[in-house]
Structures are given as C-alpha cells and as structure tokens.
Design an enzyme around this catalytic site. Sequence first.
Site, short mmCIF file in Angstrom:
data_model
loop_
_atom_site.label_atom_id
_atom_site.label_comp_id
_atom_site.label_asym_id
_atom_site.label_seq_id
_atom_site.Cartn_x
_atom_site.Cartn_y
_atom_site.Cartn_z
N GLU A 26 -0.90 -0.49 11.36
CA GLU A 26 -0.78 -0.20 9.93
C GLU A 26 -0.78 -1.47 9.10
O GLU A 26 -0.09 -2.43 9.44
CB GLU A 26 0.50 0.59 9.67
N ALA A 56 -0.73 12.32 0.12
CA ALA A 56 0.21 12.37 1.23
C ALA A 56 -0.03 11.27 2.27
O ALA A 56 0.68 11.20 3.26
CB ALA A 56 0.14 13.74 1.91
N ASP A 108 -9.73 3.74 6.80
CA ASP A 108 -9.74 5.16 6.44
C ASP A 108 -11.16 5.73 6.49
O ASP A 108 -11.41 6.76 7.11
CB ASP A 108 -9.15 5.36 5.05
N TYR A 114 0.81 -1.54 -2.75
CA TYR A 114 -0.22 -1.80 -1.73
C TYR A 114 -0.98 -3.09 -2.03
O TYR A 114 -1.12 -3.97 -1.17
CB TYR A 114 -1.19 -0.61 -1.68
#
Length: 388
Positions: free
Chosen positions: A33, A125, A174, A224
């Site tokens: 991550e 989410a 992603d 972020y």
Amino acid sequence: MNSTDVTKGFTEQFGKQAEHTFFAPGRINLIGEHTDYNGGHVFPCAISLGTYAAVGTNEDNAFRLYSANFPKVGIIDIPFSDLFQDKRGLWTDYFQGMARVMKTAGANFTHGLNVYINGNLPDGAGLSSSASLEMLVGTILNNLFDGGFEPLELVQFGVKVENDYIGVNSGVMDQFAIEMGRANQATLLDTNTMKYEYLPVEMGDNVIVIMNTNKRRELADSKYNERRSECEKALAMLQKGIEVKSLGQLSEDEFDENTYLIYDPILIKRARHAVFENQRTLKASKALQDGDLKTFGKLVSASGVSLAFDYEVTGIELDTLVTNALKQRGVLGARMTGAGFGGCAIAIVNSADVEDFIDNVGKAYREKIGYDAHFYVADIADGARQLN
C-alpha cells in the site's frame, strides 16, 4: 447486479435497446500500500464487484451519459466539440477525461454513444470505483471505435486522467489491477519497471472479507497528495548522499544505514513505510506461493501497523475494524486497503468463522463508531471486458 440490469435501465432511459454491455471490476490490494508511486511492488487483484455499462449508438456527435448511481444528475450530454472543455465536477468527468486522452492519442470517434452505467462498488470506499469507471470507459471506446490501444496503454490513460484532469497524484496500481485482472489470481507488479507476474491466490479454507467503514473518503481532498509529496522530499534528501532513483529500490538495511540523510522525523516515518512495505510485499507474495498462509497473514497485519503508525493514513474507523478483526477466531491477518482515511479494510478469515466474524466485528464497530460497517466476501475476478 448483472448485465441484464443495465440493459433494462438503458431501455428505460433511452427508449431503445442497448447494443453492447461491458464490465470493469473494482480491486483490493492484498499488500503493498502506497508503494506504487514510490517505485515499489504491489499485489492487487480484481474483484467481482464493479461497474456495468449498456451502450448503444446515437446519430449525434455526442456522448449521452446516465448513471444509476447518480440519478439526480440525470442524462448529461458531452458533444465531441466539448471534450476539451473544463471538467464539470460530476461523475462524467471520468468519462470525458478518458475520451479526451484517447482522442489526443489518436482515437477517432465516428458517431455518438448512449451509455447507461450502474455499479455495485460503494462510492468512495477505497475499492477504486473511479479507476473502475476509467477502465470501463477505456474498454468501451477502444472496442467500439477500433482504437487498437493495448491494455497497458489504457492503464496509462487512466493514470493520466487522475493526475492531469481530476487532480489526484495517484500511482498505476488501481487501473492496472482492474484492466489486467485474472480470476483467482493476484498480480505482483513492479511499478518501477512495469514487469508483472500472475500468482494464484490459494487460501485453502480461508476467504477474504472486505470490511467497509462506510466513512466516505475523497482522494483529492484527503492527505493522499501530501503523503506522496513527503515521500518525494525524503527521496530527494537520500539522493544527496546515495545513488537511488526510488524508495522502492532500497532494502531495509540500506534505508536504516542512511536515515541520517533525512533530518525530518516525519519524513523518515513516511519513507520507512514505503521501503519496508515494498519488502513485505515481496515476502508476502513468496509466502503465498509457498502455501505459508500463517506468514502471509502476519505480513498483511504488519502492513496495517505500518500504515497506521508510520504512514498515518487510517483513522478511528479503520483502526476499530482492524483491531477487532484481529481479536476474532480464525483470522490470519487484517489491514486497511486502498489509500486510507476511511474506506475499506480486509481480513483473511477461516470460512467456518465468517458468520461469527461479521457479527462480532460489526457489533464492536457499531458500539464504537455509532453506525454500521458493511461486509462482503470477495471473489477474485477477471479484468475489464466486453460482455456480449
């Protein structure tokens, strides 16, 4: 939800039959991550939840768009002549962004399209609903206008939309996971070289449970971009003393030996997560290959600790889910997934204990936070594709 739902919705909105249906999944990241923009490894997989589209032609030089997820917005028209106009602050910005990037790269839109979209990914989410939409649009336009773009080109187009149009300095993970996904496999991707390999996800008697905090998060409005900037500052400091192109190139020992070059303790924490998370990802992928689920679970949990204390991207909602998940019987590991600041966490749970797990963690979350979390058992799915 399935393709029948969107074809029915298409007819209701546009008064005619749809000609094509498409699907793009969401994604979870098993481990790795905040490493994708640091030149490290990620280990994501596509999931069965995602975004569907029913599509038909129109005689206007325009994209006519409707999303059942945003019904109050209604039908939005984007004439081809307006592709390069400013974004509107609507979900259609992702469609417009992909269309303009593909147009710039040589796509030729010869006729208009009516597009009806509906997805079962919870918005905001952390399951990459925006990247799912981007890859859905890329697949639609590439297939219906014979664009000839390779899958990895569509991935890079999606990243460009996020970075240059939406304003989020995201990495490549992603879009890659969603475009390139394979059923029952995760992808170990080196984001520095873009080399990748598919590895089977064999969990034995265990399943992956997605835990949704139901705290919506906005990438562009979260910290972020700040975290990425902090890592870039730490790297620049390291580069004054050692030759390194990205944090992902460093081993744990190399980082520890050179932390004196980073004189800001906050930046040390951020960079340490990037370096150590990359190494955890490599170890975890090997453990999964070896069938060592106990070690895999421990590394997943260690990732969660680092995200909470070194990278500081969790918060009380995610911490409550993960802390209570790790207390339950049959749990091998748990951590937040995605960018953080709300969104989702994952847990690896023995299938026999899933019902009790959901009941117990859900109750503890409701008592602590004051509202319900939602739980889904994840199926690992294929990537973006045309359905009919």
